[in-house]
Design an enzyme around this catalytic site. Sequence first.
Site, mmCIF file in Angstrom:
data_model
loop_
_atom_site.group_PDB
_atom_site.id
_atom_site.type_symbol
_atom_site.label_atom_id
_atom_site.label_comp_id
_atom_site.label_asym_id
_atom_site.label_seq_id
_atom_site.Cartn_x
_atom_site.Cartn_y
_atom_site.Cartn_z
ATOM 1 N N GLU A 52 -1.115 -8.428 5.345
ATOM 2 C CA GLU A 52 -0.830 -8.710 6.765
ATOM 3 C C GLU A 52 -2.107 -8.723 7.600
ATOM 4 O OE1 GLU A 52 -0.609 -5.870 5.311
ATOM 5 O OE2 GLU A 52 -0.944 -4.205 6.687
ATOM 6 N N HIS A 86 -3.486 -5.056 1.778
ATOM 7 C CA HIS A 86 -2.833 -5.327 3.068
ATOM 8 C C HIS A 86 -2.807 -6.832 3.356
ATOM 9 C CE1 HIS A 86 -2.382 -1.273 4.960
ATOM 10 N NE2 HIS A 86 -3.253 -0.959 4.019
ATOM 11 N N CYS A 118 0.821 -1.216 0.000
ATOM 12 C CA CYS A 118 0.000 0.000 0.000
ATOM 13 C C CYS A 118 0.862 1.277 0.000
ATOM 14 C CB CYS A 118 -0.973 -0.067 1.170
ATOM 15 S SG CYS A 118 -2.453 0.897 0.846
#
Length: 186
Positions: free
Chosen positions: A171, A169, A79
């Site tokens: 994660e 994202h 990002c």
Amino acid sequence: MKIAVLAVQGAFQEHERMLESLGSEVMELRKAEDLAEDFDGLVLPGGESTVQGKLLRELDLFDPLRRRIEEGMPVLATCAGLILLAERISNDRERYFATLPVTVRRNAYGRQLGSFFAEEVVKGIGRFPMEFIRAPYIEQTGGDVEVLGAVEGNIVAVQYRNQIGVAFHPELTGHEGIHRKFLELC
Ligand code: GLN
């Protein structure tokens, strides 16, 4: 294997947890002295690229990190991190590391569609849950850039040599595929 996670702003803790769960050692990069420690790969997390860029310069992290990326250190950029790597930002005058030959558009989905979820195939990994938060997308790629994934025709994941850049994202959604791919590069 030790991975340095840029920890000046943004969503870095979630990356750390995921990397640790995959068995790698993690260190946080907060100041120039942290660069004295050896590490095998770098994570540039999501957050706010303008703030991260400013802090990187103020903290004297910018030039040494740029050099390491250019010299081939594996980097996973998500990002805002992708914006930091991009050679060109179509709707912003700023440029940061500019080591990844792509053109990105910041906040590309507008304010209404600031955050959304999608699931698409990432090359070599399979279907992948993608959380987008005021995300960029990639408008153009240079010759050697491998496109790893797209959502509705917009490129959202690429690899160029030692650099993996994704607009979402990875994660946050629990799927370890992208982090595993990065650790293989390391
Ligand atoms: N909108 C942010 C930027 O332009 C990126 C958002 C994110 O990292 N989730 O830097």
